[in-house]
Design a protein around this motif. Structure first.
Motif, PDB file in Angstrom:
ATOM      1  N   CYS A  48       0.830  -1.209   0.000  1.00 27.52           N
ATOM      2  CA  CYS A  48       0.000   0.000   0.000  1.00 27.52           C
ATOM      3  C   CYS A  48       0.865   1.259   0.000  1.00 27.52           C
ATOM      4  O   CYS A  48       2.004   1.251   0.457  1.00 27.52           O
ATOM      5  N   CYS A  57      -4.690   4.207   6.263  1.00 27.74           N
ATOM      6  CA  CYS A  57      -5.844   4.083   5.356  1.00 27.74           C
ATOM      7  C   CYS A  57      -7.117   3.786   6.123  1.00 27.74           C
ATOM      8  O   CYS A  57      -7.083   3.136   7.165  1.00 27.74           O
ATOM      9  N   CYS A  64      -6.398  -2.825   5.012  1.00 28.17           N
ATOM     10  CA  CYS A  64      -4.980  -2.524   4.866  1.00 28.17           C
ATOM     11  C   CYS A  64      -4.320  -3.027   6.141  1.00 28.17           C
ATOM     12  O   CYS A  64      -4.661  -2.573   7.236  1.00 28.17           O
ATOM     13  N   ARG A  69      -2.285  -3.772   1.131  1.00 30.28           N
ATOM     14  CA  ARG A  69      -3.668  -3.436   0.855  1.00 30.28           C
ATOM     15  C   ARG A  69      -4.340  -4.620   0.172  1.00 30.28           C
ATOM     16  O   ARG A  69      -3.822  -5.150  -0.811  1.00 30.28           O
ATOM     17  N   ILE A  71      -7.306  -5.902  -1.976  1.00 34.48           N
ATOM     18  CA  ILE A  71      -8.309  -5.361  -2.911  1.00 34.48           C
ATOM     19  C   ILE A  71      -9.258  -6.492  -3.332  1.00 34.48           C
ATOM     20  O   ILE A  71      -8.807  -7.521  -3.837  1.00 34.48           O
ATOM     21  N   ALA A 305      -3.558  -0.886 -10.153  1.00 36.95           N
ATOM     22  CA  ALA A 305      -4.431  -0.446  -9.063  1.00 36.95           C
ATOM     23  C   ALA A 305      -4.288   1.067  -8.919  1.00 36.95           C
ATOM     24  O   ALA A 305      -3.167   1.581  -8.833  1.00 36.95           O
ATOM     25  N   TYR A 307      -5.804   4.661  -6.901  1.00 36.91           N
ATOM     26  CA  TYR A 307      -6.557   5.174  -5.755  1.00 36.91           C
ATOM     27  C   TYR A 307      -7.289   6.461  -6.144  1.00 36.91           C
ATOM     28  O   TYR A 307      -6.635   7.471  -6.401  1.00 36.91           O
ATOM     29  N   LEU A 323      -7.603   7.478   1.830  1.00 36.22           N
ATOM     30  CA  LEU A 323      -7.394   6.452   0.790  1.00 36.22           C
ATOM     31  C   LEU A 323      -8.480   5.372   0.863  1.00 36.22           C
ATOM     32  O   LEU A 323      -8.183   4.192   1.078  1.00 36.22           O
ATOM     33  N   ASP A 325     -10.585   4.020  -1.366  1.00 38.58           N
ATOM     34  CA  ASP A 325     -10.816   3.049  -2.443  1.00 38.58           C
ATOM     35  C   ASP A 325      -9.552   2.754  -3.236  1.00 38.58           C
ATOM     36  O   ASP A 325      -8.659   3.600  -3.337  1.00 38.58           O
ATOM     37  N   VAL A 326      -9.522   1.559  -3.796  1.00 38.75           N
ATOM     38  CA  VAL A 326      -8.511   1.230  -4.809  1.00 38.75           C
ATOM     39  C   VAL A 326      -9.284   0.545  -5.924  1.00 38.75           C
ATOM     40  O   VAL A 326     -10.081  -0.352  -5.659  1.00 38.75           O
ATOM     41  N   LYS A 371      -0.582   2.310  -8.909  1.00 35.79           N
ATOM     42  CA  LYS A 371      -0.497   3.011  -7.624  1.00 35.79           C
ATOM     43  C   LYS A 371      -0.582   4.534  -7.729  1.00 35.79           C
ATOM     44  O   LYS A 371      -0.129   5.252  -6.833  1.00 35.79           O
ATOM     45  N   VAL A 373      -2.441   8.049  -7.385  1.00 32.89           N
ATOM     46  CA  VAL A 373      -3.529   8.557  -6.543  1.00 32.89           C
ATOM     47  C   VAL A 373      -4.045   9.789  -7.252  1.00 32.89           C
ATOM     48  O   VAL A 373      -3.268  10.713  -7.516  1.00 32.89           O
TER      49      VAL A 373
END
Ligand SMILES: Nc1nc2c(ncn2[C@@H]2O[C@H](COP(=O)(O)OP(=O)(O)OP(=O)(O)O)[C@@H](O)[C@H]2O)c(=O)[nH]1
Ligand SMILES: [Mg+2]
Length: 380
Positions: A48, A57, A64, A69, A71, A305, A307, A323, A325-326, A371, A373
């Motif tokens: 994460c 998170c 997490c 993390r 998912i 993935a 965010y 954070l 959601d992913v 990754k 964001v």
């Protein structure tokens, strides 16, 4: 995202399902234990980004834990296939309709060679046979679905119209326009057999779990098999269940690669766990269950993935969750496509994206990275 578990009877599909979801489904050495599909939520893992941002998170889905993390992905476990399933042998192949929407399949094989193609006990069975017949059965099933849906169609002469029509008619198989178009570059629709095979190969790729790797004969077979099959991971579903159960009972602390004893173990459990340590964890570094899921999504499907956040400075949603959601999306997804994934309205009213790391604006066509964001700025 749906991942399908397929294989011959008694290979360990339901055990793998149980290990990944911790849902207590029925498993046994009797072939055709599973008749009705098991469906549940499993998780793929990434390191994460909370560490990098020095924050904690608050996930809305998944968790997490220790910087990892989790998912959520959907996992479907179906009945066993045998040679001739497409002709109705065993329990037939109609149950495969439950994995029509799967993006990727994990073929569970019994690497030990201690069960035959029908899942009955034997010795020295060559797992290669199991890999090959299964692929054939899946291809025949896929072809029958393709046939059923497009046989009576009047096909348009323009290629682009044909792609649109085929994708629409085959949407039940979860195929995209791009996959149909790629297939048509190699085979015409008149060559139904090859067209279907190729479309299956592109739209539902396989990875192999060489299961029961805790058994000695499996380890010998695996050494040979891995030369011919690159997308293969050694797994021991049963070991993963034992480790997770002991961890749940606070008997051990299990981190996915090793464990530490923290409670009072009775002697049977102690022997069992020591066996798992020496035959699985020390030799293969893990039970392979998590690796299979991760490899399916991040390597085979090439997903990333990302965010999404509402506030790019605070990394929060509108309720202040950090954070939250992913989202898993195909590599190459653009900023605007991602906005649509988060919410149709965000896509329709999209103005720009903002990178939370650099605070730079990300235009509609900007391709996202693993990754990232991002926040989405949208109009009224
Ligand atoms: N040694 C060993 N045995 C396993 C492993 N995984 C599953 N088994 C055993 O293999 C047998 C079959 O497991 P299931 O998970 O029921 O197999 P399945 O593929 O779901 O079988 P069907 O539902 O009949 O198609 C059971 O006796 C399991 O305990 C493993 O990793 N190691
Ligand atoms: Mg089963």
């Amino acid at each position: 995202m749906i991942i399908g578990l397929i294989g011959k009877p008694s290979a360990g599909k339901s055990s793998f399902f149980k290990a990944a979801t911790m849902i207590d489904v029925k498993t046994s050495s009797v072939p055709f234990t599973t008749i009705n599909p098991n469906k549940g939520v499993a998780y793929v893992t990434i390191d994460c980004i909370c560490k990098e941002f020095n924050t904690t998170c608050k996930p809305k889905h998944g968790v997490c834990k220790n910087g990892k993390r989790y998912i959520p992905v959907n996992l479907v476990d179906v009945g066993g296939l045998i040679p001739g399933s497409h002709l109705g042998k065993g329990i037939g192949n109609k149950f495969l309709d439950d994995i029509r929407q799967a993006s990727v399949m994990i073929q569970i094989i019994d690497a030990s060679g201690m069960t035959d193609e029908e899942g009955k006990p034997t010795e020295n069975f060559d797992p290669t046979k199991e890999i090959e017949f299964l692929r054939e059965e899946i291809d025949l099933w896929f072809e029958s679905v393709v046939k059923r849906n497009i046989e009576k169609l009047k096909l348009p002469s323009s290629e682009s119209d044909l792609i649109v029509l085929l994708q629409e008619k085959l949407s039940g198989l979860g195929v995209t326009r791009n996959e149909v178009s790629q297939t048509l570059q190699k085979y015409t629709i008149e060559d139904m057999e090859n067209f279907s095979k190729e479309l299956r190969r592109i739209s539902k790729p396989f990875i192999i779990a060489a299961n029961k790797i805790d058994l000695k004969p499996s380890q010998e077979n695996y050494e040979k098999l891995k030369k011919d099959y690159s997308n293969m991971i050694p797994t021991s579903a049963e070991s993963e269940i034992a480790l997770k159960k002991a961890d749940e009972k606070y008997l051990i602390k299990y981190n996915g690669n090793s464990f530490e004893i923290v409670g009072e173990l009775d002697s049977a459990r102690k022997v069992g766990l020591e066996y798992i340590k020496s035959q699985v964890l020390d030799k293969f570094n893990s039970t392979g269950v998590q690796e299979c899921l991760n490899k399916s999504v991040f390597d085979i499907l090439n997903y990333i993935a990302v965010y999404p956040v509402a506030d790019a400075n605070k990394l929060t949603d509108k309720d202040g969750n950090k954070l939250p959601d992913v989202i898993l999306v195909p590599n190459g997804t653009t900023m605007k496509e991602f906005a649509f994934k988060v919410h149709t309205e965000l896509g329709n009213k999209f103005i720009t994206g903002v990178d939370a790391r650099t605070k730079l604006r990300l235009g509609a066509d900007h391709q996202l990275k693993h990754k990232d964001v991002v926040s989405i700025v949208f109009g009224k």
